[in-house]
Write a protein that holds these residues in place. Structure first.
Motif, PDB file in Angstrom:
ATOM      1  N   GLU A 209       0.925  -0.928  -0.270  1.00 24.78           N
ATOM      2  CA  GLU A 209      -0.084   0.057  -0.395  1.00 24.78           C
ATOM      3  C   GLU A 209       1.126   1.447  -0.108  1.00 24.78           C
ATOM      4  OE1 GLU A 209      -3.534   2.011   2.743  1.00 24.78           O
ATOM      5  OE2 GLU A 209      -3.286  -0.656   2.869  1.00 24.78           O
ATOM      6  N   HIS A 210       2.229   1.842   1.138  1.00 27.78           N
ATOM      7  CA  HIS A 210       2.958   2.175   1.096  1.00 27.78           C
ATOM      8  C   HIS A 210       4.481   2.575  -0.325  1.00 27.78           C
ATOM      9  CE1 HIS A 210       0.352   3.828   3.950  1.00 27.78           C
ATOM     10  NE2 HIS A 210       0.586   2.189   4.481  1.00 27.78           N
ATOM     11  N   THR A 211       4.626   1.282  -0.837  1.00 31.99           N
ATOM     12  CA  THR A 211       6.033   1.337  -1.226  1.00 31.99           C
ATOM     13  C   THR A 211       5.940   0.616  -2.762  1.00 31.99           C
ATOM     14  OG1 THR A 211       6.915  -0.451  -0.859  1.00 31.99           O
ATOM     15  CG2 THR A 211       6.964   1.057   0.403  1.00 31.99           C
ATOM     16  N   PHE A 212       6.415   1.054  -3.826  1.00 31.60           N
ATOM     17  CA  PHE A 212       6.472   0.556  -5.178  1.00 31.60           C
ATOM     18  C   PHE A 212       7.483  -0.339  -5.016  1.00 31.60           C
ATOM     19  CE2 PHE A 212       4.221   5.187  -5.277  1.00 31.60           C
ATOM     20  CZ  PHE A 212       3.039   4.410  -5.907  1.00 31.60           C
ATOM     21  N   TYR A 213       6.909  -1.381  -6.189  1.00 30.66           N
ATOM     22  CA  TYR A 213       8.714  -2.171  -6.467  1.00 30.66           C
ATOM     23  C   TYR A 213      10.010  -1.801  -7.140  1.00 30.66           C
ATOM     24  CZ  TYR A 213      10.813  -6.382  -8.063  1.00 30.66           C
ATOM     25  OH  TYR A 213      11.522  -7.516  -8.892  1.00 30.66           O
ATOM     26  N   LEU A 214       9.698  -1.073  -7.981  1.00 30.45           N
ATOM     27  CA  LEU A 214      10.598  -0.703  -8.872  1.00 30.45           C
ATOM     28  C   LEU A 214      11.561  -0.259  -7.547  1.00 30.45           C
ATOM     29  CD1 LEU A 214      12.031  -0.807 -11.731  1.00 30.45           C
ATOM     30  CD2 LEU A 214      10.821   1.265 -12.377  1.00 30.45           C
ATOM     31  N   ILE A 215      10.997   1.581  -7.320  1.00 30.59           N
ATOM     32  CA  ILE A 215      12.044   2.195  -6.730  1.00 30.59           C
ATOM     33  C   ILE A 215      12.649   1.280  -5.577  1.00 30.59           C
ATOM     34  CG2 ILE A 215      11.114   4.168  -5.394  1.00 30.59           C
ATOM     35  CD1 ILE A 215       9.668   5.071  -7.462  1.00 30.59           C
ATOM     36  N   SER A 216      12.115   0.331  -4.556  1.00 31.72           N
ATOM     37  CA  SER A 216      12.442  -0.389  -3.895  1.00 31.72           C
ATOM     38  C   SER A 216      14.135  -0.701  -3.857  1.00 31.72           C
ATOM     39  CB  SER A 216      11.211  -1.171  -2.970  1.00 31.72           C
ATOM     40  OG  SER A 216      10.193  -0.631  -2.605  1.00 31.72           O
ATOM     41  N   LYS A 217      13.617  -1.626  -5.293  1.00 27.81           N
ATOM     42  CA  LYS A 217      14.641  -2.318  -6.172  1.00 27.81           C
ATOM     43  C   LYS A 217      15.962  -1.567  -5.841  1.00 27.81           C
ATOM     44  CE  LYS A 217      13.724  -7.448  -6.406  1.00 27.81           C
ATOM     45  NZ  LYS A 217      14.446  -7.763  -5.105  1.00 27.81           N
ATOM     46  N   GLU A 219      16.239   1.754  -4.962  1.00 25.72           N
ATOM     47  CA  GLU A 219      16.714   1.618  -3.927  1.00 25.72           C
ATOM     48  C   GLU A 219      18.314   1.373  -2.739  1.00 25.72           C
ATOM     49  OE1 GLU A 219      13.076   4.889  -2.409  1.00 25.72           O
ATOM     50  OE2 GLU A 219      13.477   2.783  -2.048  1.00 25.72           O
ATOM     51  N   GLU A 220      17.887  -0.288  -2.623  1.00 26.05           N
ATOM     52  CA  GLU A 220      18.156  -1.347  -2.227  1.00 26.05           C
ATOM     53  C   GLU A 220      19.908  -1.639  -2.928  1.00 26.05           C
ATOM     54  OE1 GLU A 220      16.057  -5.217  -2.869  1.00 26.05           O
ATOM     55  OE2 GLU A 220      15.448  -3.826  -1.344  1.00 26.05           O
ATOM     56  N   SER A 221      19.735  -1.341  -3.753  1.00 25.97           N
ATOM     57  CA  SER A 221      21.308  -1.780  -5.496  1.00 25.97           C
ATOM     58  C   SER A 221      22.239  -0.085  -4.576  1.00 25.97           C
ATOM     59  CB  SER A 221      20.262  -1.149  -6.855  1.00 25.97           C
ATOM     60  OG  SER A 221      21.997  -1.345  -7.676  1.00 25.97           O
ATOM     61  N   VAL A 222      21.518   0.751  -5.149  1.00 22.81           N
ATOM     62  CA  VAL A 222      22.726   1.972  -4.331  1.00 22.81           C
ATOM     63  C   VAL A 222      22.856   2.054  -2.981  1.00 22.81           C
ATOM     64  CG1 VAL A 222      22.359   4.516  -3.431  1.00 22.81           C
ATOM     65  CG2 VAL A 222      21.087   3.833  -5.805  1.00 22.81           C
ATOM     66  N   SER A 223      22.242   1.141  -1.974  1.00 21.08           N
ATOM     67  CA  SER A 223      22.783   0.996  -0.852  1.00 21.08           C
ATOM     68  C   SER A 223      23.906  -0.217  -0.769  1.00 21.08           C
ATOM     69  CB  SER A 223      21.074   0.092   0.065  1.00 21.08           C
ATOM     70  OG  SER A 223      20.108   1.864   0.785  1.00 21.08           O
ATOM     71  N   GLU A 224      24.014  -1.222  -1.653  1.00 27.65           N
ATOM     72  CA  GLU A 224      24.647  -1.870  -1.664  1.00 27.65           C
ATOM     73  C   GLU A 224      25.641  -1.528  -1.888  1.00 27.65           C
ATOM     74  OE1 GLU A 224      23.555  -5.475  -3.650  1.00 27.65           O
ATOM     75  OE2 GLU A 224      20.906  -6.060  -2.150  1.00 27.65           O
ATOM     76  N   ALA A 225      25.565  -0.327  -3.169  1.00 26.81           N
ATOM     77  CA  ALA A 225      26.977  -0.040  -3.017  1.00 26.81           C
ATOM     78  C   ALA A 225      27.775   1.086  -2.308  1.00 26.81           C
ATOM     79  CB  ALA A 225      26.569   0.950  -4.603  1.00 26.81           C
ATOM     80  N   GLU A 226      27.168   1.690  -1.367  1.00 22.90           N
ATOM     81  CA  GLU A 226      27.085   2.003  -0.941  1.00 22.90           C
ATOM     82  C   GLU A 226      27.983   1.698   0.971  1.00 22.90           C
ATOM     83  OE1 GLU A 226      23.740   4.483   0.395  1.00 22.90           O
ATOM     84  OE2 GLU A 226      24.167   6.353  -0.728  1.00 22.90           O
ATOM     85  N   GLY A 227      27.349   0.585   0.709  1.00 19.82           N
ATOM     86  CA  GLY A 227      28.463  -0.604   1.759  1.00 19.82           C
ATOM     87  C   GLY A 227      29.119  -1.772   0.624  1.00 19.82           C
ATOM     88  N   GLY A 228      30.026  -1.414  -0.538  1.00 20.82           N
ATOM     89  CA  GLY A 228      30.897  -1.888  -0.642  1.00 20.82           C
ATOM     90  C   GLY A 228      30.219  -3.382  -1.821  1.00 20.82           C
ATOM     91  N   GLY A 229      29.562  -2.988  -2.470  1.00 17.69           N
ATOM     92  CA  GLY A 229      28.628  -4.229  -2.945  1.00 17.69           C
ATOM     93  C   GLY A 229      28.450  -3.566  -4.598  1.00 17.69           C
ATOM     94  N   GLU A 230      28.165  -4.350  -5.027  1.00 19.64           N
ATOM     95  CA  GLU A 230      27.180  -3.850  -6.826  1.00 19.64           C
ATOM     96  C   GLU A 230      26.253  -4.942  -6.824  1.00 19.64           C
ATOM     97  OE1 GLU A 230      26.724  -1.289  -9.421  1.00 19.64           O
ATOM     98  OE2 GLU A 230      28.322  -1.052  -8.182  1.00 19.64           O
TER      99      GLU A 230
END
Length: 271
Positions: A209-217, A219-230
């Motif tokens: 009800e509150h989130t969109f699948y594509l945007i969540s994915k 955002e997760e990708s960006v967070s992983e890269a910030e943590g040193g992963g790709e």
């Protein structure tokens, strides 16, 4: 003995909505009420211009405002200082919705109503600046996204596309709601816009009800890269991301075009 306020005549065929708007005029510090009936459509557009931004937010959250859309009555809540600023910036939202000929009620405490641009020439110059900023910033962000893509920096490309989404949403909010919600996340802002642009649900699949699948994915990708992963999901989602960006971009461009055709420059006198 309590003083009874004068009954306000509102040109709407829907009695329940009419009564709720009348109640809002008594309950809040409303400055102006505008009612527009676009040609070749059964829908009705209402602008309630208020004095206080907090009161505007309170009224905007009322359930009957959302329910009115089902009866083809779009109710826009705005406040005076924001409207003045947006008119100076060239936002066509207020030039259209605050049309003096569409004003059906004004608070007796208001000395002078909100001043829209009196001629097409005066407004067009402001509008062109407003539109050019949208297109200019879009081109810059797209150039950056393409650079990151070419350099196989996929998380950075996703981050740029998220910024592009926010850029488009900012203009869609301006053009459909007359204000921005920078303090809220992208999911919430898109969800709010669905009331005015149902097609957004075809662009972004809702995860819940509150989130969109594509945007969540993304955002997760960006967070992983910030943590040193790709993340390895770029190739899986890249076409969907590009398609979503193009559709949001077209929504803004189409709304600019629509306003160009419906805005009328006519003066009206009010008692």
């Amino acid at each position: 003995m309590m003083e009874t306020k004068q009954k306000i005549s509102i040109p709407l065929p829907h009695e329940v909505i009419r009564n709720q708007i009348s109640q809002a005029l008594h309950e809040f510090s409303v400055l102006q009420l505008h009612v527009l009936k676009p040609e070749n459509t059964s829908s009705i557009e209402v602008l309630i211009l208020m004095k206080d931004p907090k009161e505007a937010e309170t009224l905007r959250a009322r359930k009957w405002i959302a329910k009115a859309a089902a009866a083809q009555v779009s109710i826009h809540i705005a406040y005076h200082h924001k409207a003045e600023f947006q008119l100076k910036c060239g936002n066509p939202f207020y030039q259209y919705y605050a049309d003096p000929s569409a004003m059906v009620w004004m608070n007796e405490e208001v000395g002078v109503p909100l001043k829209t641009h009196p001629t097409k020439k005066a407004f067009k110059k402001k509008l062109n600046v407003f539109k050019e900023k949208f297109y200019h910033d879009h081109d810059l962000l797209m150039t950056e996204a393409n650079k990151f893509h070419a350099g196989q920096r996929y998380a950075a490309a996703f981050q740029n596309y998220l910024t592009l989404f926010e850029h488009h949403v900012e203009y869609l909010e301006n053009l459909y709601m007359g204000c921005n919600f920078f303090d809220r996340n992208l999911h919430t802002r898109l969800t709010q816009l669905i009331r005015y642009i149902p097609e957004i649900q075809k662009v972004f699949v809702m995860k819940n009800e509150h989130t969109f699948y594509l945007i969540s994915k993304m955002e997760e990708s960006v967070s992983e890269a910030e943590g040193g992963g790709e993340s390895d999901i770029y190739s899986e989602l890249s076409s969907a991301v590009k398609s979503a960006e193009a559709q949001l971009y077209k929504m803004v461009a189409d709304k600019f075009s629509q306003f160009t055709h419906v805005i009328r420059f006519k003066k009206s006198h009010h008692k």
